[in-house]
Write a protein that holds these residues in place. Structure first.
Motif, PDB file in Angstrom:
ATOM      1  N   SER A 148       0.824  -1.200   0.000  1.00  0.00           N
ATOM      2  CA  SER A 148       0.000   0.000   0.000  1.00  0.00           C
ATOM      3  C   SER A 148       0.859   1.249   0.000  1.00  0.00           C
ATOM      4  O   SER A 148       1.863   1.343   0.697  1.00  0.00           O
ATOM      5  CB  SER A 148      -0.897  -0.003   1.237  1.00  0.00           C
ATOM      6  N   MET A 149       0.485   2.228  -0.817  1.00  0.00           N
ATOM      7  CA  MET A 149       1.196   3.499  -0.842  1.00  0.00           C
ATOM      8  C   MET A 149       1.043   4.235   0.481  1.00  0.00           C
ATOM      9  O   MET A 149       1.829   5.094   0.822  1.00  0.00           O
ATOM     10  CB  MET A 149       0.649   4.371  -1.978  1.00  0.00           C
ATOM     11  N   SER A 150       0.027   3.866   1.266  1.00  0.00           N
ATOM     12  CA  SER A 150      -0.199   4.549   2.531  1.00  0.00           C
ATOM     13  C   SER A 150       0.633   3.990   3.681  1.00  0.00           C
ATOM     14  O   SER A 150       0.553   4.470   4.790  1.00  0.00           O
ATOM     15  CB  SER A 150      -1.689   4.442   2.925  1.00  0.00           C
ATOM     16  N   GLN A 151       1.458   2.966   3.392  1.00  0.00           N
ATOM     17  CA  GLN A 151       2.323   2.377   4.402  1.00  0.00           C
ATOM     18  C   GLN A 151       1.544   1.933   5.631  1.00  0.00           C
ATOM     19  O   GLN A 151       1.411   2.657   6.604  1.00  0.00           O
ATOM     20  CB  GLN A 151       3.433   3.367   4.808  1.00  0.00           C
ATOM     21  N   PRO A 152       0.984   0.721   5.632  1.00  0.00           N
ATOM     22  CA  PRO A 152       0.165   0.241   6.741  1.00  0.00           C
ATOM     23  C   PRO A 152       0.952   0.205   8.037  1.00  0.00           C
ATOM     24  O   PRO A 152       2.171   0.078   8.043  1.00  0.00           O
ATOM     25  CB  PRO A 152      -0.213  -1.186   6.308  1.00  0.00           C
ATOM     26  N   THR A 153       0.241   0.326   9.154  1.00  0.00           N
ATOM     27  CA  THR A 153       0.892   0.303  10.455  1.00  0.00           C
ATOM     28  C   THR A 153       1.445  -1.090  10.739  1.00  0.00           C
ATOM     29  O   THR A 153       1.036  -2.081  10.137  1.00  0.00           O
ATOM     30  CB  THR A 153      -0.112   0.668  11.557  1.00  0.00           C
ATOM     31  N   SER A 154       2.370  -1.146  11.704  1.00  0.00           N
ATOM     32  CA  SER A 154       3.005  -2.419  12.025  1.00  0.00           C
ATOM     33  C   SER A 154       2.028  -3.419  12.627  1.00  0.00           C
ATOM     34  O   SER A 154       2.242  -4.621  12.564  1.00  0.00           O
ATOM     35  CB  SER A 154       4.166  -2.182  12.995  1.00  0.00           C
ATOM     36  N   GLN A 190      19.477  -3.233   2.936  1.00  0.00           N
ATOM     37  CA  GLN A 190      18.391  -3.203   1.946  1.00  0.00           C
ATOM     38  C   GLN A 190      18.122  -1.772   1.516  1.00  0.00           C
ATOM     39  O   GLN A 190      16.980  -1.306   1.536  1.00  0.00           O
ATOM     40  CB  GLN A 190      17.118  -3.835   2.551  1.00  0.00           C
ATOM     41  N   THR A 191      19.148  -1.060   1.114  1.00  0.00           N
ATOM     42  CA  THR A 191      19.002   0.364   0.796  1.00  0.00           C
ATOM     43  C   THR A 191      18.043   0.607  -0.369  1.00  0.00           C
ATOM     44  O   THR A 191      17.392   1.650  -0.422  1.00  0.00           O
ATOM     45  CB  THR A 191      20.371   0.978   0.476  1.00  0.00           C
ATOM     46  N   ASN A 192      17.957  -0.338  -1.297  1.00  0.00           N
ATOM     47  CA  ASN A 192      17.043  -0.147  -2.433  1.00  0.00           C
ATOM     48  C   ASN A 192      15.594  -0.056  -1.974  1.00  0.00           C
ATOM     49  O   ASN A 192      14.786   0.667  -2.562  1.00  0.00           O
ATOM     50  CB  ASN A 192      17.184  -1.297  -3.432  1.00  0.00           C
ATOM     51  N   TYR A 193      15.250  -0.806  -0.921  1.00  0.00           N
ATOM     52  CA  TYR A 193      13.892  -0.754  -0.397  1.00  0.00           C
ATOM     53  C   TYR A 193      13.595   0.583   0.266  1.00  0.00           C
ATOM     54  O   TYR A 193      12.437   0.964   0.425  1.00  0.00           O
ATOM     55  CB  TYR A 193      13.671  -1.868   0.623  1.00  0.00           C
ATOM     56  N   VAL A 194      14.647   1.285   0.679  1.00  0.00           N
ATOM     57  CA  VAL A 194      14.471   2.562   1.374  1.00  0.00           C
ATOM     58  C   VAL A 194      14.439   3.723   0.402  1.00  0.00           C
ATOM     59  O   VAL A 194      13.592   4.629   0.520  1.00  0.00           O
ATOM     60  CB  VAL A 194      15.604   2.777   2.404  1.00  0.00           C
ATOM     61  N   THR A 195      15.312   3.719  -0.580  1.00  0.00           N
ATOM     62  CA  THR A 195      15.527   4.902  -1.413  1.00  0.00           C
ATOM     63  C   THR A 195      14.883   4.844  -2.788  1.00  0.00           C
ATOM     64  O   THR A 195      14.709   5.891  -3.406  1.00  0.00           O
ATOM     65  CB  THR A 195      17.034   5.135  -1.593  1.00  0.00           C
ATOM     66  N   LYS A 196      14.531   3.648  -3.272  1.00  0.00           N
ATOM     67  CA  LYS A 196      14.109   3.565  -4.677  1.00  0.00           C
ATOM     68  C   LYS A 196      12.684   3.070  -4.897  1.00  0.00           C
ATOM     69  O   LYS A 196      12.163   3.207  -5.996  1.00  0.00           O
ATOM     70  CB  LYS A 196      15.073   2.651  -5.450  1.00  0.00           C
ATOM     71  N   VAL A 197      12.055   2.463  -3.901  1.00  0.00           N
ATOM     72  CA  VAL A 197      10.701   1.953  -4.080  1.00  0.00           C
ATOM     73  C   VAL A 197       9.868   2.272  -2.851  1.00  0.00           C
ATOM     74  O   VAL A 197      10.399   2.575  -1.783  1.00  0.00           O
ATOM     75  CB  VAL A 197      10.684   0.412  -4.294  1.00  0.00           C
ATOM     76  N   VAL A 198       8.551   2.210  -3.018  1.00  0.00           N
ATOM     77  CA  VAL A 198       7.647   2.304  -1.877  1.00  0.00           C
ATOM     78  C   VAL A 198       7.495   0.901  -1.320  1.00  0.00           C
ATOM     79  O   VAL A 198       6.995   0.004  -1.992  1.00  0.00           O
ATOM     80  CB  VAL A 198       6.279   2.866  -2.306  1.00  0.00           C
ATOM     81  N   PHE A 199       7.958   0.717  -0.091  1.00  0.00           N
ATOM     82  CA  PHE A 199       8.026  -0.625   0.470  1.00  0.00           C
ATOM     83  C   PHE A 199       7.743  -0.560   1.968  1.00  0.00           C
ATOM     84  O   PHE A 199       8.277   0.318   2.659  1.00  0.00           O
ATOM     85  CB  PHE A 199       9.429  -1.212   0.225  1.00  0.00           C
ATOM     86  N   PRO A 200       6.924  -1.470   2.487  1.00  0.00           N
ATOM     87  CA  PRO A 200       6.670  -1.505   3.940  1.00  0.00           C
ATOM     88  C   PRO A 200       7.875  -2.111   4.665  1.00  0.00           C
ATOM     89  O   PRO A 200       7.979  -3.324   4.816  1.00  0.00           O
ATOM     90  CB  PRO A 200       5.428  -2.394   4.066  1.00  0.00           C
ATOM     91  N   LEU A 201       8.775  -1.265   5.125  1.00  0.00           N
ATOM     92  CA  LEU A 201      10.040  -1.737   5.683  1.00  0.00           C
ATOM     93  C   LEU A 201       9.849  -2.619   6.912  1.00  0.00           C
ATOM     94  O   LEU A 201      10.721  -3.441   7.227  1.00  0.00           O
ATOM     95  CB  LEU A 201      10.923  -0.538   6.040  1.00  0.00           C
ATOM     96  N   GLU A 202       8.741  -2.443   7.636  1.00  0.00           N
ATOM     97  CA  GLU A 202       8.495  -3.294   8.798  1.00  0.00           C
ATOM     98  C   GLU A 202       8.424  -4.771   8.420  1.00  0.00           C
ATOM     99  O   GLU A 202       8.669  -5.644   9.258  1.00  0.00           O
ATOM    100  CB  GLU A 202       7.184  -2.891   9.478  1.00  0.00           C
ATOM    101  N   ALA A 203       8.100  -5.051   7.156  1.00  0.00           N
ATOM    102  CA  ALA A 203       8.016  -6.449   6.716  1.00  0.00           C
ATOM    103  C   ALA A 203       9.354  -7.162   6.834  1.00  0.00           C
ATOM    104  O   ALA A 203       9.402  -8.386   7.011  1.00  0.00           O
ATOM    105  CB  ALA A 203       7.520  -6.510   5.271  1.00  0.00           C
ATOM    106  N   LEU A 204      10.457  -6.408   6.769  1.00  0.00           N
ATOM    107  CA  LEU A 204      11.777  -7.030   6.862  1.00  0.00           C
ATOM    108  C   LEU A 204      11.969  -7.735   8.197  1.00  0.00           C
ATOM    109  O   LEU A 204      12.611  -8.788   8.269  1.00  0.00           O
ATOM    110  CB  LEU A 204      12.872  -5.977   6.659  1.00  0.00           C
ATOM    111  N   ALA A 205      11.435  -7.151   9.263  1.00  0.00           N
ATOM    112  CA  ALA A 205      11.560  -7.775  10.580  1.00  0.00           C
ATOM    113  C   ALA A 205      10.779  -9.088  10.633  1.00  0.00           C
ATOM    114  O   ALA A 205      11.241 -10.080  11.212  1.00  0.00           O
ATOM    115  CB  ALA A 205      11.076  -6.821  11.668  1.00  0.00           C
ATOM    116  N   TRP A 206       9.580  -9.097  10.042  1.00  0.00           N
ATOM    117  CA  TRP A 206       8.794 -10.327  10.016  1.00  0.00           C
ATOM    118  C   TRP A 206       9.467 -11.397   9.167  1.00  0.00           C
ATOM    119  O   TRP A 206       9.451 -12.579   9.515  1.00  0.00           O
ATOM    120  CB  TRP A 206       7.392 -10.037   9.482  1.00  0.00           C
ATOM    121  N   VAL A 207      10.075 -10.989   8.066  1.00  0.00           N
ATOM    122  CA  VAL A 207      10.778 -11.952   7.213  1.00  0.00           C
ATOM    123  C   VAL A 207      11.951 -12.570   7.961  1.00  0.00           C
ATOM    124  O   VAL A 207      12.174 -13.785   7.918  1.00  0.00           O
ATOM    125  CB  VAL A 207      11.259 -11.269   5.918  1.00  0.00           C
TER     126      VAL A 207
END
Length: 286
Positions: free
Chosen positions: A18-24, A119-136
């Motif tokens: 989601s572009m709205s970045q869902p809560t954790s 995972q800098t590409n997830y931060v600077t180049k795309v819209v990505f829910p970064l919290e998912a990295l912790a779950w992964v």
């Protein structure tokens, strides 16, 4: 890091990003497809090209069981107080239970400070829910840990104390432990972007959790004044309750487990809040 082909073919709408970045709090449900794909991708990458493949997740606990049985049970002649009359095999099984649960912590929490930095590409180049990295990170660690624990359950059922109805409570013991690890991973992943020395600190904390917890010895072996303090170790309650349910055919201490679950949810809330606050500056730092 490039997206896997499935991501490129499906497009953002099919990732459920989601572009709205869902809560954790809602992320595990709303982004379950994305988390599942990334988790399996990480597991597959780890064993890519290996002759035994995912079978290593079963072979490794067996090797651990053999080595620790030899070292602690034969060479050092250690025994578990509640299993002194059951031989070295029972000691090895109790030891392996603690080591497998600690392994989940070491693999997920140990990666936390570098989780976002790598995972800098997830931060600077795309819209990505970064919290998912912790779950992964937590789920990929849990995959290996749960396979090992399932193997332990089978070995104990056939050659140990046997199968019992109380063992149905094992998932209830492990689940809050995983939630707590996700919270810690979120917290230290966010702080790790700004404090690069945390990688060294976390490595030491992982070792402290093993040696100042009921992994290699029961908490009753510690001096009386220190036993209650060991409850602050995130490993203490799940390891003790897991052994109680697995080997002693008793239900877990529901009051203690409820308190631990509450603490796990609180740590997850704090980790999610800190991550959400600090991630606004990730792009500037990275």
């Amino acid at each position: 890091m490039a997206f896997p082909p499935r991501f490129c073919l499906l497009g953002p709408d099919r990732w459920n990003v989601s572009m709205s970045q869902p809560t954790s709090w809602t992320l595990p449900i709303r982004q379950r497809s994305l988390i599942g794909i990334l988790t399996w991708r990480e597991i597959a990458t780890r064993y890519r090209g290996a002759l035994l493949g995912v079978s290593w997740a079963i072979v490794t606990p067996l090797l651990m069981l053999a080595v620790f049985t030899l070292v602690f049970g034969v060479v050092l002649q250690s025994r578990w107080p509640q299993a002194e009359d059951q031989g070295v095999g029972m000691f090895a099984l109790q030891l392996l239970a603690g080591l497998l649960l600690h392994g989940i912590l070491a693999e997920s929490f140990g990666r936390a400070p570098a989780l976002v930095v790598q995972q800098t590409n997830y931060v600077t180049k795309v819209v990505f829910p970064l919290e998912a990295l912790a779950w992964v990170a937590a789920l990929s660690a849990a995959f290996h840990g749960v396979l090992g624990l399932a193997l332990l359950w089978l070995i104990n059922g056939v050659w140990g104390t046997g199968f019992s109805l109380t063992q149905l409570a094992l998932p209830l013991v492990v689940a809050p432990y995983l939630v707590l690890l996700v919270g810690l991973t979120l917290l230290f992943a966010a702080l790790g972007v700004y404090l690069r020395d945390l990688q060294q600190v976390v490595g030491s904390l992982v070792m402290v959790c093993m040696f100042l917890g009921p992994v290699l010895f029961p908490r009753s072996n510690m001096p009386q004044g220190l036993r209650d303090w060991l409850l602050l170790n995130p490993l203490t309650v799940p390891v003790e309750q897991f052994r109680q349910v697995m080997f002693h055919e008793t239900w877990p201490d529901w009051t203690l487990l409820a308190s631990y679950t509450f603490a796990a949810l609180l740590i997850y809330a704090v980790g999610a809040a800190v991550f959400g606050l600090l991630k606004r500056g990730f792009a500037d730092v990275l």
